[in-house]
Design a protein around this motif. Structure first.
Motif, PDB file in Angstrom:
ATOM      1  N   ILE A   1      25.984  -6.634   9.391  1.00  0.00           N
ATOM      2  CA  ILE A   1      24.523  -6.611   9.513  1.00  0.00           C
ATOM      3  C   ILE A   1      24.014  -7.896  10.138  1.00  0.00           C
ATOM      4  CG2 ILE A   1      22.369  -6.657   8.194  1.00  0.00           C
ATOM      5  CD1 ILE A   1      23.556  -3.870   8.445  1.00  0.00           C
ATOM      6  N   MET A   2      24.572  -9.034   9.749  1.00  0.00           N
ATOM      7  CA  MET A   2      24.129 -10.321  10.308  1.00  0.00           C
ATOM      8  C   MET A   2      24.254 -10.348  11.824  1.00  0.00           C
ATOM      9  SD  MET A   2      25.048 -13.628   8.017  1.00  0.00           S
ATOM     10  CE  MET A   2      26.801 -13.490   8.302  1.00  0.00           C
ATOM     11  N   TYR A   3      25.401  -9.916  12.319  1.00  0.00           N
ATOM     12  CA  TYR A   3      25.657  -9.980  13.761  1.00  0.00           C
ATOM     13  C   TYR A   3      24.859  -8.921  14.522  1.00  0.00           C
ATOM     14  CZ  TYR A   3      29.422 -13.413  13.374  1.00  0.00           C
ATOM     15  OH  TYR A   3      30.135 -14.563  13.168  1.00  0.00           O
ATOM     16  N   VAL A   4      24.869  -7.697  14.014  1.00  0.00           N
ATOM     17  CA  VAL A   4      24.199  -6.602  14.720  1.00  0.00           C
ATOM     18  C   VAL A   4      22.692  -6.811  14.762  1.00  0.00           C
ATOM     19  CG1 VAL A   4      23.706  -4.139  14.647  1.00  0.00           C
ATOM     20  CG2 VAL A   4      26.022  -4.940  14.228  1.00  0.00           C
ATOM     21  N   LEU A   5      22.126  -7.287  13.655  1.00  0.00           N
ATOM     22  CA  LEU A   5      20.676  -7.512  13.634  1.00  0.00           C
ATOM     23  C   LEU A   5      20.279  -8.608  14.625  1.00  0.00           C
ATOM     24  CD1 LEU A   5      18.197  -6.429  12.137  1.00  0.00           C
ATOM     25  CD2 LEU A   5      18.362  -8.396  10.607  1.00  0.00           C
ATOM     26  N   THR A   6      21.154  -9.571  14.856  1.00  0.00           N
ATOM     27  CA  THR A   6      20.881 -10.620  15.843  1.00  0.00           C
ATOM     28  C   THR A   6      20.706 -10.015  17.234  1.00  0.00           C
ATOM     29  OG1 THR A   6      22.134 -12.263  14.576  1.00  0.00           O
ATOM     30  CG2 THR A   6      21.784 -12.717  16.920  1.00  0.00           C
ATOM     31  N   PHE A   7      21.597  -9.098  17.606  1.00  0.00           N
ATOM     32  CA  PHE A   7      21.491  -8.429  18.908  1.00  0.00           C
ATOM     33  C   PHE A   7      20.201  -7.606  19.001  1.00  0.00           C
ATOM     34  CE2 PHE A   7      26.042  -9.279  18.855  1.00  0.00           C
ATOM     35  CZ  PHE A   7      26.282  -9.652  20.172  1.00  0.00           C
ATOM     36  N   PHE A   8      19.852  -6.941  17.904  1.00  0.00           N
ATOM     37  CA  PHE A   8      18.671  -6.078  17.921  1.00  0.00           C
ATOM     38  C   PHE A   8      17.385  -6.889  18.049  1.00  0.00           C
ATOM     39  CE2 PHE A   8      15.203  -4.031  15.549  1.00  0.00           C
ATOM     40  CZ  PHE A   8      15.068  -2.856  16.282  1.00  0.00           C
ATOM     41  N   VAL A   9      17.238  -7.911  17.228  1.00  0.00           N
ATOM     42  CA  VAL A   9      15.997  -8.690  17.213  1.00  0.00           C
ATOM     43  C   VAL A   9      15.814  -9.454  18.526  1.00  0.00           C
ATOM     44  CG1 VAL A   9      14.809 -10.616  16.095  1.00  0.00           C
ATOM     45  CG2 VAL A   9      15.943  -8.880  14.705  1.00  0.00           C
ATOM     46  N   GLN A  10      16.884 -10.032  19.056  1.00  0.00           N
ATOM     47  CA  GLN A  10      16.763 -10.797  20.292  1.00  0.00           C
ATOM     48  C   GLN A  10      16.783  -9.917  21.536  1.00  0.00           C
ATOM     49  OE1 GLN A  10      19.886 -13.833  19.960  1.00  0.00           O
ATOM     50  NE2 GLN A  10      18.291 -15.353  19.606  1.00  0.00           N
ATOM     51  N   GLY A  11      17.688  -8.927  21.543  1.00  0.00           N
ATOM     52  CA  GLY A  11      17.862  -8.123  22.739  1.00  0.00           C
ATOM     53  C   GLY A  11      16.897  -6.969  22.882  1.00  0.00           C
ATOM     54  N   VAL A  12      16.497  -6.354  21.757  1.00  0.00           N
ATOM     55  CA  VAL A  12      15.627  -5.175  21.811  1.00  0.00           C
ATOM     56  C   VAL A  12      14.180  -5.541  21.516  1.00  0.00           C
ATOM     57  CG1 VAL A  12      15.193  -2.884  20.850  1.00  0.00           C
ATOM     58  CG2 VAL A  12      17.541  -3.682  21.157  1.00  0.00           C
ATOM     59  N   GLN A  13      13.968  -6.240  20.399  1.00  0.00           N
ATOM     60  CA  GLN A  13      12.596  -6.636  20.069  1.00  0.00           C
ATOM     61  C   GLN A  13      12.149  -7.856  20.867  1.00  0.00           C
ATOM     62  OE1 GLN A  13      12.536  -7.039  15.720  1.00  0.00           O
ATOM     63  NE2 GLN A  13      11.658  -4.990  15.588  1.00  0.00           N
ATOM     64  N   GLU A  14      13.104  -8.540  21.509  1.00  0.00           N
ATOM     65  CA  GLU A  14      12.824  -9.696  22.362  1.00  0.00           C
ATOM     66  C   GLU A  14      12.086 -10.798  21.607  1.00  0.00           C
ATOM     67  OE1 GLU A  14      10.828  -8.237  25.826  1.00  0.00           O
ATOM     68  OE2 GLU A  14      12.652  -7.372  26.675  1.00  0.00           O
ATOM     69  N   LYS A  15      12.561 -11.061  20.410  1.00  0.00           N
ATOM     70  CA  LYS A  15      11.989 -12.142  19.617  1.00  0.00           C
ATOM     71  C   LYS A  15      12.872 -13.377  19.717  1.00  0.00           C
ATOM     72  CE  LYS A  15       9.547  -9.101  16.412  1.00  0.00           C
ATOM     73  NZ  LYS A  15       9.337  -8.672  15.000  1.00  0.00           N
ATOM     74  N   SER A  16      12.322 -14.498  19.283  1.00  0.00           N
ATOM     75  CA  SER A  16      12.994 -15.778  19.488  1.00  0.00           C
ATOM     76  C   SER A  16      14.152 -15.999  18.518  1.00  0.00           C
ATOM     77  CB  SER A  16      11.981 -16.915  19.318  1.00  0.00           C
ATOM     78  OG  SER A  16      11.555 -16.980  17.967  1.00  0.00           O
ATOM     79  N   SER A  17      14.949 -17.014  18.821  1.00  0.00           N
ATOM     80  CA  SER A  17      16.050 -17.398  17.947  1.00  0.00           C
ATOM     81  C   SER A  17      15.535 -17.901  16.601  1.00  0.00           C
ATOM     82  CB  SER A  17      16.891 -18.496  18.607  1.00  0.00           C
ATOM     83  OG  SER A  17      17.442 -18.039  19.820  1.00  0.00           O
ATOM     84  N   THR A  18      14.306 -18.419  16.611  1.00  0.00           N
ATOM     85  CA  THR A  18      13.711 -18.892  15.363  1.00  0.00           C
ATOM     86  C   THR A  18      13.575 -17.761  14.356  1.00  0.00           C
ATOM     87  OG1 THR A  18      12.455 -20.573  16.568  1.00  0.00           O
ATOM     88  CG2 THR A  18      11.705 -20.039  14.344  1.00  0.00           C
ATOM     89  N   ILE A  19      13.206 -16.569  14.839  1.00  0.00           N
ATOM     90  CA  ILE A  19      13.074 -15.413  13.949  1.00  0.00           C
ATOM     91  C   ILE A  19      14.423 -15.073  13.329  1.00  0.00           C
ATOM     92  CG2 ILE A  19      12.496 -12.956  13.838  1.00  0.00           C
ATOM     93  CD1 ILE A  19      10.092 -14.768  14.144  1.00  0.00           C
ATOM     94  N   ILE A  20      15.462 -15.118  14.152  1.00  0.00           N
ATOM     95  CA  ILE A  20      16.815 -14.864  13.639  1.00  0.00           C
ATOM     96  C   ILE A  20      17.172 -15.897  12.580  1.00  0.00           C
ATOM     97  CG2 ILE A  20      19.270 -14.932  14.225  1.00  0.00           C
ATOM     98  CD1 ILE A  20      17.967 -12.381  15.046  1.00  0.00           C
ATOM     99  N   GLY A  21      16.839 -17.159  12.867  1.00  0.00           N
ATOM    100  CA  GLY A  21      17.130 -18.216  11.912  1.00  0.00           C
ATOM    101  C   GLY A  21      16.425 -18.015  10.585  1.00  0.00           C
ATOM    102  N   LEU A  22      15.182 -17.565  10.634  1.00  0.00           N
ATOM    103  CA  LEU A  22      14.422 -17.316   9.403  1.00  0.00           C
ATOM    104  C   LEU A  22      15.013 -16.149   8.614  1.00  0.00           C
ATOM    105  CD1 LEU A  22      10.766 -17.794  10.714  1.00  0.00           C
ATOM    106  CD2 LEU A  22      12.040 -19.318   9.193  1.00  0.00           C
ATOM    107  N   LEU A  23      15.427 -15.111   9.321  1.00  0.00           N
ATOM    108  CA  LEU A  23      16.026 -13.959   8.638  1.00  0.00           C
ATOM    109  C   LEU A  23      17.345 -14.354   7.970  1.00  0.00           C
ATOM    110  CD1 LEU A  23      15.392 -11.113  11.266  1.00  0.00           C
ATOM    111  CD2 LEU A  23      14.322 -11.344   9.014  1.00  0.00           C
ATOM    112  N   GLN A  24      18.159 -15.124   8.670  1.00  0.00           N
ATOM    113  CA  GLN A  24      19.429 -15.548   8.092  1.00  0.00           C
ATOM    114  C   GLN A  24      19.217 -16.545   6.964  1.00  0.00           C
ATOM    115  OE1 GLN A  24      22.422 -16.745  10.871  1.00  0.00           O
ATOM    116  NE2 GLN A  24      22.419 -14.791  11.944  1.00  0.00           N
TER     117      GLN A  24
END
Length: 482
Positions: free
Chosen positions: A285-308
């Protein structure tokens, strides 16, 4: 006599917390590298595909040598192993920072992984040796909390170093932490005499490394050549043959690297299967959600950092709660609750859309963090409940190897699965489909849950005076602190 025992217990607890601090530094170092990968590759004018070799070198070092260090700890004492691990951390990270060629860097990542293999499971072994019954659960919860904190801080601080001072700066900082950790272990962790030296299981080491090399290479080859390529046959063949030979060799060994006898105990093999199923979902889930949030939703790395960060923060708190609840709840209930939480978190991702809110994803990550956090101390306590004290290092390091390998392999396969679904043209449904598979995969844990004994020592007030769970303070050398 009572005052002497109290003094010994106080010293044990102090040493345990010093060990936990050192482990936190090592986990920090192990978790800090991923953020620097893009700039490391750019430094050598290489594409993103070369990252799989960096990850493979690191993963092989982290997983392949845990049984060996467990064996060494049983016979030479745990302090020697963790001192070696701290030294290797300083050496490996320095080698990465200085690497003149890419493959030297990969070798440095491998050494860094070996350092983690020597140190990270040490707290698990220490708890098994010096804590009993409900105190064991609390200690496992504390150890899990310290470990997760290292994982939380690693990527965040690494990003600051990489952005402000370049990618090599974080590895120099980790080399410094390796030196600090070595001093902490040298001064603050007493020497505990190991058992009688047995014969070295050289073939066991070879076949463990080959087994893990085979299984870790399979997803790498799928990514490079496709799932239908004949190139998958060599690593799969290496895995199967090496695994079968490992079992044959270990059964014949007087002092085996892998404790096959205890592996047949359901407190070990049932718990290991559950840990594998949960670990695969967690890391995937950690890895796949990173691809989805950045690649599909086009959100920043900061969002990924907050989720993790939310995932690891809830995981840390759940570790502490799990350790404290063991004395009042059964092993089945504790692990069952963790499975439900994990299913809830991954199940939420089945219905995501491109407009799914950050809050929705945050709740999903928190449920997954709680689930895996509750499971950590509980599964480890079940494994320890009937373990032979003379083989604690071998048993605990083997369990950690299984758990770590599941995380590495599971994440790789999840990424490949996500990529295959995304190749059909709908990346949103790729996440949904992958999450559905992972949710079903996690639910399979319930099949094995009821194979765990109803009463497990250390849970729900179940205690005993059996030799294999008593704290042997006679082995604790208070004067040999160096």
């Amino acid at each position: 006599m009572g005052e002497k025992l109290m003094a010994e217990e106080k010293t044990i607890r102090k040493s345990f917390h010093i060990l936990c601090i050192g482990v936190t530094f090592v986990v920090f170092a192990e978790a800090s590298g991923l953020v620097a990968y893009p700039k490391m590759l750019a430094n050598f004018d290489l594409g993103a595909g070369y990252a799989v070799w960096m990850q493979l070198g690191f993963a092989l070092g982290l997983t392949g040598f845990q049984p060996l260090f467990g064996w060494l700890g049983d016979y030479f004492g745990q302090k020697m192993v963790i001192l070696l691990g701290a030294a290797l951390l300083a050496i490996g990270t320095s080698l990465v920072a200085l690497a003149p060629f890419f493959w030297v860097l990969v070798f440095g990542m491998f050494i860094k992984g070996v350092a983690g293999a020597a140190v990270i499971p040490a707290g698990f072994t220490y708890v098994g040796k010096f804590f009993k019954d409900e105190q064991r659960g609390k200690a496992l919860g504390i150890f899990g909390f310290y470990s997760v904190i290292g994982g939380v801080l690693g990527p965040v601080i690494s990003g600051m170093f990489v952005d402000s001072m370049g990618w090599s700066s974080i590895f120099w900082f980790c080399a410094f932490l390796g030196v600090v950790t070595f001093l902490l272990f040298f001064i603050g962790v007493p020497t505990v005499q190991g058992g009688k030296l047995g014969s070295f299981d050289f073939l066991g080491v070879i076949f463990v490394v080959l087994t893990l090399l085979g299984i870790l290479t399979i997803p790498t080859f799928i990514n490079s050549y496709g799932i239908s390529s004949w190139m998958l046959l060599p690593p799969f063949g290496v895995f199967v043959i090496a695994f079968l030979l490992l079992i044959v060799v270990e059964k014949k060994q007087k002092d085996p690297l892998i404790d096959i006898k205890y592996a047949t105990n359901r407190n070990f093999w049932v718990t290991s299967i559950i840990a594998v199923l949960l670990s695969v979902t967690f890391s995937s889930i950690m890895y796949v959600l990173t691809f989805f949030v950045q690649g599909v939703q086009e959100k920043s790395s900061t969002i990924i950092g907050l989720l993790q960060m939310a995932l690891f923060a809830t995981m840390a708190v759940a570790n502490l709660l799990s350790g404290r609840w063991m004395s009042r709840l059964s092993a089945r209930f504790m692990i069952g609750l963790s499975i439900i939480m994990l299913i809830g978190g991954s199940g939420m991702l089945i219905v995501v859309t491109i407009d799914t809110s950050f809050l929705y994803l945050l709740i999903s990550m928190c449920l997954i963090g709680i689930g895996i956090g509750l499971a950590g101390p509980a599964t480890k306590a079940v494994v320890l409940s009937e373990a032979d004290p003379s083989r604690l290092g071998t048993i605990t390091f083997t369990f950690n190897m299984i758990e770590t390998t599941a995380q590495r392999v599971g994440a790789s396969f999840a990424i490949v699965t996500y990529a295959l679904f995304a190749a059909r043209g709908n990346a949103v449904s790729a996440l949904s489909s992958t999450a559905l598979i992972l949710t079903i995969f996690t639910a399979m844990s319930f099949i094995f849950l009821y194979l765990i004994p109803k009463k497990v020592r250390g849970f729900q007030g179940v205690t005993g005076s059996a030799e294999n769970v008593e704290v042997d303070t006679t082995e604790y050398d208070m004067n040999a602190t160096k």
